[in-house]
Design a protein around this motif. Structure first.
Motif, PDB file in Angstrom:
ATOM      1  N   TYR A 185       0.830  -1.204   0.000  1.00  0.00           N
ATOM      2  CA  TYR A 185       0.000   0.000   0.000  1.00  0.00           C
ATOM      3  C   TYR A 185       0.867   1.257   0.000  1.00  0.00           C
ATOM      4  O   TYR A 185       0.599   2.218  -0.746  1.00  0.00           O
ATOM      5  N   ASN A 186       1.903   1.273   0.820  1.00  0.00           N
ATOM      6  CA  ASN A 186       2.753   2.457   0.905  1.00  0.00           C
ATOM      7  C   ASN A 186       3.446   2.747  -0.414  1.00  0.00           C
ATOM      8  O   ASN A 186       3.634   3.909  -0.795  1.00  0.00           O
ATOM      9  N   GLN A 187       3.834   1.699  -1.129  1.00  0.00           N
ATOM     10  CA  GLN A 187       4.429   1.895  -2.446  1.00  0.00           C
ATOM     11  C   GLN A 187       3.405   2.501  -3.400  1.00  0.00           C
ATOM     12  O   GLN A 187       3.697   3.440  -4.150  1.00  0.00           O
ATOM     13  N   TRP A 188       2.186   1.969  -3.350  1.00  0.00           N
ATOM     14  CA  TRP A 188       1.119   2.506  -4.206  1.00  0.00           C
ATOM     15  C   TRP A 188       0.836   3.970  -3.842  1.00  0.00           C
ATOM     16  O   TRP A 188       0.711   4.825  -4.713  1.00  0.00           O
ATOM     17  N   ALA A 189       0.747   4.253  -2.538  1.00  0.00           N
ATOM     18  CA  ALA A 189       0.438   5.607  -2.091  1.00  0.00           C
ATOM     19  C   ALA A 189       1.528   6.591  -2.483  1.00  0.00           C
ATOM     20  O   ALA A 189       1.250   7.758  -2.792  1.00  0.00           O
ATOM     21  N   SER A 190       2.778   6.134  -2.479  1.00  0.00           N
ATOM     22  CA  SER A 190       3.880   6.993  -2.906  1.00  0.00           C
ATOM     23  C   SER A 190       3.725   7.376  -4.371  1.00  0.00           C
ATOM     24  O   SER A 190       3.897   8.541  -4.749  1.00  0.00           O
ATOM     25  N   GLU A 191       3.374   6.404  -5.186  1.00  0.00           N
ATOM     26  CA  GLU A 191       3.209   6.662  -6.615  1.00  0.00           C
ATOM     27  C   GLU A 191       1.929   7.437  -6.915  1.00  0.00           C
ATOM     28  O   GLU A 191       1.795   8.035  -7.984  1.00  0.00           O
ATOM     29  N   HIS A 192       1.002   7.452  -5.961  1.00  0.00           N
ATOM     30  CA  HIS A 192      -0.251   8.175  -6.131  1.00  0.00           C
ATOM     31  C   HIS A 192      -0.107   9.653  -5.776  1.00  0.00           C
ATOM     32  O   HIS A 192      -0.997  10.456  -6.107  1.00  0.00           O
ATOM     33  N   GLU A 193       1.001  10.038  -5.158  1.00  0.00           N
ATOM     34  CA  GLU A 193       1.149  11.414  -4.684  1.00  0.00           C
ATOM     35  C   GLU A 193       1.036  12.449  -5.788  1.00  0.00           C
ATOM     36  O   GLU A 193       0.422  13.496  -5.609  1.00  0.00           O
ATOM     37  N   HIS A 194       1.633  12.163  -6.951  1.00  0.00           N
ATOM     38  CA  HIS A 194       1.579  13.168  -8.010  1.00  0.00           C
ATOM     39  C   HIS A 194       0.147  13.344  -8.504  1.00  0.00           C
ATOM     40  O   HIS A 194      -0.255  14.449  -8.899  1.00  0.00           O
ATOM     41  N   ILE A 195      -0.657  12.274  -8.454  1.00  0.00           N
ATOM     42  CA  ILE A 195      -2.064  12.378  -8.834  1.00  0.00           C
ATOM     43  C   ILE A 195      -2.798  13.275  -7.836  1.00  0.00           C
ATOM     44  O   ILE A 195      -3.549  14.184  -8.220  1.00  0.00           O
ATOM     45  N   MET A 196      -2.579  13.025  -6.555  1.00  0.00           N
ATOM     46  CA  MET A 196      -3.237  13.824  -5.530  1.00  0.00           C
ATOM     47  C   MET A 196      -2.833  15.287  -5.636  1.00  0.00           C
ATOM     48  O   MET A 196      -3.684  16.199  -5.566  1.00  0.00           O
ATOM     49  N   ALA A 197      -1.551  15.552  -5.816  1.00  0.00           N
ATOM     50  CA  ALA A 197      -1.077  16.933  -5.897  1.00  0.00           C
ATOM     51  C   ALA A 197      -1.692  17.652  -7.084  1.00  0.00           C
ATOM     52  O   ALA A 197      -2.182  18.797  -6.957  1.00  0.00           O
ATOM     53  N   LYS A 198      -1.681  17.012  -8.242  1.00  0.00           N
ATOM     54  CA  LYS A 198      -2.254  17.648  -9.431  1.00  0.00           C
ATOM     55  C   LYS A 198      -3.752  17.861  -9.276  1.00  0.00           C
ATOM     56  O   LYS A 198      -4.301  18.883  -9.723  1.00  0.00           O
ATOM     57  N   SER A 199      -4.424  16.913  -8.628  1.00  0.00           N
ATOM     58  CA  SER A 199      -5.865  17.054  -8.408  1.00  0.00           C
ATOM     59  C   SER A 199      -6.156  18.210  -7.461  1.00  0.00           C
ATOM     60  O   SER A 199      -7.130  18.960  -7.650  1.00  0.00           O
ATOM     61  N   LEU A 200      -5.332  18.375  -6.425  1.00  0.00           N
ATOM     62  CA  LEU A 200      -5.520  19.493  -5.502  1.00  0.00           C
ATOM     63  C   LEU A 200      -5.314  20.827  -6.210  1.00  0.00           C
ATOM     64  O   LEU A 200      -6.070  21.786  -5.994  1.00  0.00           O
ATOM     65  N   PHE A 201      -4.284  20.905  -7.069  1.00  0.00           N
ATOM     66  CA  PHE A 201      -4.078  22.125  -7.841  1.00  0.00           C
ATOM     67  C   PHE A 201      -5.295  22.424  -8.716  1.00  0.00           C
ATOM     68  O   PHE A 201      -5.748  23.564  -8.810  1.00  0.00           O
ATOM     69  N   CYS A 202      -5.812  21.371  -9.356  1.00  0.00           N
ATOM     70  CA  CYS A 202      -6.974  21.552 -10.225  1.00  0.00           C
ATOM     71  C   CYS A 202      -8.223  21.927  -9.435  1.00  0.00           C
ATOM     72  O   CYS A 202      -9.136  22.568  -9.967  1.00  0.00           O
ATOM     73  N   ALA A 203      -8.267  21.528  -8.175  1.00  0.00           N
ATOM     74  CA  ALA A 203      -9.401  21.878  -7.313  1.00  0.00           C
ATOM     75  C   ALA A 203      -9.247  23.268  -6.712  1.00  0.00           C
ATOM     76  O   ALA A 203     -10.101  23.711  -5.937  1.00  0.00           O
ATOM     77  N   GLY A 204      -8.160  23.941  -7.046  1.00  0.00           N
ATOM     78  CA  GLY A 204      -7.968  25.305  -6.582  1.00  0.00           C
ATOM     79  C   GLY A 204      -7.360  25.434  -5.212  1.00  0.00           C
ATOM     80  O   GLY A 204      -7.532  26.463  -4.535  1.00  0.00           O
ATOM     81  N   THR A 205      -6.623  24.404  -4.765  1.00  0.00           N
ATOM     82  CA  THR A 205      -5.962  24.491  -3.469  1.00  0.00           C
ATOM     83  C   THR A 205      -4.589  23.836  -3.572  1.00  0.00           C
ATOM     84  O   THR A 205      -4.135  23.494  -4.665  1.00  0.00           O
ATOM     85  N   THR A 206      -3.907  23.704  -2.435  1.00  0.00           N
ATOM     86  CA  THR A 206      -2.572  23.118  -2.399  1.00  0.00           C
ATOM     87  C   THR A 206      -2.491  22.127  -1.247  1.00  0.00           C
ATOM     88  O   THR A 206      -3.286  22.180  -0.305  1.00  0.00           O
ATOM     89  N   TRP A 207      -1.528  21.238  -1.321  1.00  0.00           N
ATOM     90  CA  TRP A 207      -1.366  20.247  -0.261  1.00  0.00           C
ATOM     91  C   TRP A 207      -1.067  20.886   1.099  1.00  0.00           C
ATOM     92  O   TRP A 207      -1.700  20.544   2.105  1.00  0.00           O
ATOM     93  N   PRO A 208      -0.117  21.827   1.190  1.00  0.00           N
ATOM     94  CA  PRO A 208       0.118  22.452   2.495  1.00  0.00           C
ATOM     95  C   PRO A 208      -1.130  23.146   3.041  1.00  0.00           C
ATOM     96  O   PRO A 208      -1.301  23.234   4.268  1.00  0.00           O
ATOM     97  N   ALA A 209      -2.005  23.625   2.150  1.00  0.00           N
ATOM     98  CA  ALA A 209      -3.233  24.283   2.604  1.00  0.00           C
ATOM     99  C   ALA A 209      -4.172  23.296   3.279  1.00  0.00           C
ATOM    100  O   ALA A 209      -4.828  23.628   4.272  1.00  0.00           O
ATOM    101  N   VAL A 210      -4.247  22.079   2.753  1.00  0.00           N
ATOM    102  CA  VAL A 210      -5.102  21.065   3.366  1.00  0.00           C
ATOM    103  C   VAL A 210      -4.544  20.680   4.733  1.00  0.00           C
ATOM    104  O   VAL A 210      -5.291  20.549   5.710  1.00  0.00           O
ATOM    105  N   PHE A 211      -3.226  20.491   4.811  1.00  0.00           N
ATOM    106  CA  PHE A 211      -2.598  20.249   6.114  1.00  0.00           C
ATOM    107  C   PHE A 211      -2.984  21.353   7.100  1.00  0.00           C
ATOM    108  O   PHE A 211      -3.412  21.092   8.222  1.00  0.00           O
ATOM    109  N   PHE A 212      -2.780  22.588   6.664  1.00  0.00           N
ATOM    110  CA  PHE A 212      -3.004  23.729   7.541  1.00  0.00           C
ATOM    111  C   PHE A 212      -4.460  23.795   8.003  1.00  0.00           C
ATOM    112  O   PHE A 212      -4.732  23.986   9.194  1.00  0.00           O
ATOM    113  N   ALA A 213      -5.392  23.625   7.076  1.00  0.00           N
ATOM    114  CA  ALA A 213      -6.808  23.697   7.430  1.00  0.00           C
ATOM    115  C   ALA A 213      -7.183  22.623   8.439  1.00  0.00           C
ATOM    116  O   ALA A 213      -7.899  22.885   9.418  1.00  0.00           O
ATOM    117  N   GLU A 214      -6.702  21.398   8.217  1.00  0.00           N
ATOM    118  CA  GLU A 214      -7.054  20.301   9.121  1.00  0.00           C
ATOM    119  C   GLU A 214      -6.330  20.432  10.458  1.00  0.00           C
ATOM    120  O   GLU A 214      -6.895  20.094  11.513  1.00  0.00           O
TER     121      GLU A 214
END
Length: 427
Positions: A242-271
């Protein structure tokens, strides 16, 4: 910062040895050896170290080196600390594009018990998106009256299956992978437990997207599951997969967050702000005495929350302090997608995000042989923070220490961090 990251670094070590600092020029090493008043200036030092982007390195370096960032407090025109903070903080929040999470979530106490002299509560709360956040609260078993509080942030470690468990212990038989993780990074200690024993209410929550907040395979299209499933999740082999899969999934998550109009550090900060709301609202916590800290990814979260939320009266960042230049030229290959905020380097260098908290107490702990950063840029980050605190007439509120060894938060470093919390939250 974990098995996945160590494996990746091992695979690239020979090819990238010049990027880890071994080819730094002697002059550069001397320049950044020890901060002095003469260093606390706008002098720019050329970096001739080979970069990860080859012939494009000098061009990228020039963008970062030709002048101080536009909103740097080190610029001579900034003389009023509060006006600078207001302007710089506003811009950081704009660049982050923080998602709105209104109100304080309803907190459920799922279980309570005593372990190793601590009262422990297993908590959960539901945010407007994703699965419920799970958390642990720890405090001395017989504590009376409001105590100072600590938000303890877990690391990244290349391990998204685990979250709070990385820095806590709730039984004499932790998962074998957690035991190994704590031995590798924390001298075998659950540091959140140890600081709680010293008279704090400590809250540790799973960060996005770790542990209870992780992306489940059953929730994504079959085409990107790589044949994996969520069955038998506690099996070490399945966790590694799972951790290997999740590592390779990071670029998908990051690009999706950018497309959603936010950033990864922003989600950390909000939560993390929601966790802070929850901690401050407790009757057993003195909301005027709150600290935060953590190693690696936890250190990064300390930079953003500590820099942007004044309720954090004492902040400790461990194993995560360098410059945007270090990421741009030398070390982004050792890091995740969770760090970056587009355009912000034009306005603030990375250490200056944490410097927004000046004159509130700030401690930075670094490892001399940390392969996630170069020594000259860790030293330069120290210089930047020292200059801001000096200009803010609060030089005594900032401290940076370097420890021998690789990326870690060992017993000696914990001792200094705990003493720093005691100094500013208990006095």
């Amino acid at each position: 910062m974990g098995n996945t990251r160590r494996h990746f670094i091992k695979q690239t070590a020979l090819a990238s040895i010049s990027l880890s600092g071994s080819s730094l020029l002697p002059n550069e090493l001397r320049i950044f050896d020890k901060p002095t008043d003469s260093m606390l200036s706008e002098t720019i030092v050329a970096d001739t170290t080979p970069s990860m982007i080859g012939a494009y390195g000098p061009w990228a370096a020039k963008r970062l080196d030709t002048q101080l960032p536009a909103l740097s407090f080190r610029k001579k025109e900034w003389t009023d600390l509060e006006k600078w903070r207001e302007a710089a903080k506003t811009r950081v929040l704009e660049r982050l594009a923080v998602p709105e999470i209104s109100g304080t979530p309803e907190v459920k106490v799922n279980k309570q018990y005593t372990y190793d002299g601590l009262h422990i509560e297993e908590l959960s709360w539901q945010l407007p998106y994703g699965r419920p956040t799970e958390a642990l609260l720890l405090k001395p078993a017989n504590a009376k009256g409001p105590l100072p509080g600590i938000l303890a942030f877990h690391d990244h470690g290349g391990n998204k299956y685990f979250g709070t468990r990385k820095i806590t212990r709730t039984s004499d038989k932790p998962h074998t992978l957690i035991q190994a993780h704590q031995e590798h990074y924390y001298s075998g200690r659950a540091w959140a437990n140890e600081i709680a024993k010293q008279g704090y209410v400590v809250l540790v929550s799973d960060a996005f997207p770790f542990a209870s907040r992780r992306v489940l395979l059953q929730d994504v299209p079959t085409a990107i599951r790589q044949g994996l499933s969520d069955q038998d999740p506690e099996n070490p082999k399945n966790i590694e997969a799972y951790n290997q899969w999740a590592s390779e999934h990071e670029h998908i998550m990051a690009k999706s967050l950018f497309c959603a109009g936010t950033t990864w550090p922003a989600v950390f900060f909000a939560e993390d702000q929601k966790a802070l709301d929850i901690l401050c609202a407790r009757k057993d916590v003195d909301a005027s005495r709150i600290g935060c800290g953590g190693l690696s990814g936890g250190g990064m979260r300390s930079v953003y929350l500590g820099g942007l939320d004044p309720r954090i009266k004492c902040a400790v960042s461990v194993g995560f302090m360098t410059t945007w230049k270090d990421f741009a030229l030398h070390k982004s290959y050792t890091h995740t997608w969770m760090i970056y905020v587009p355009l912000l380097p034009n306005e603030l260098d990375f250490p200056e995000i944490m410097a927004l908290r000046a004159p509130l107490p700030t401690l930075v702990l670094n490892d001399e042989d940390d392969n996630l950063f170069t020594m000259p840029e860790m030293k330069r980050a120290d210089t930047i923070l020292a200059e801001v605190y000096k200009k803010a007439n609060a030089a005594d509120k900032y401290k940076c220490s370097f420890y021998p060894g690789p990326h870690k938060f060992d017993t000696a470093m914990q001792k200094e961090a705990f003493a720093w919390f005691d100094k500013w939250l208990k006095s």
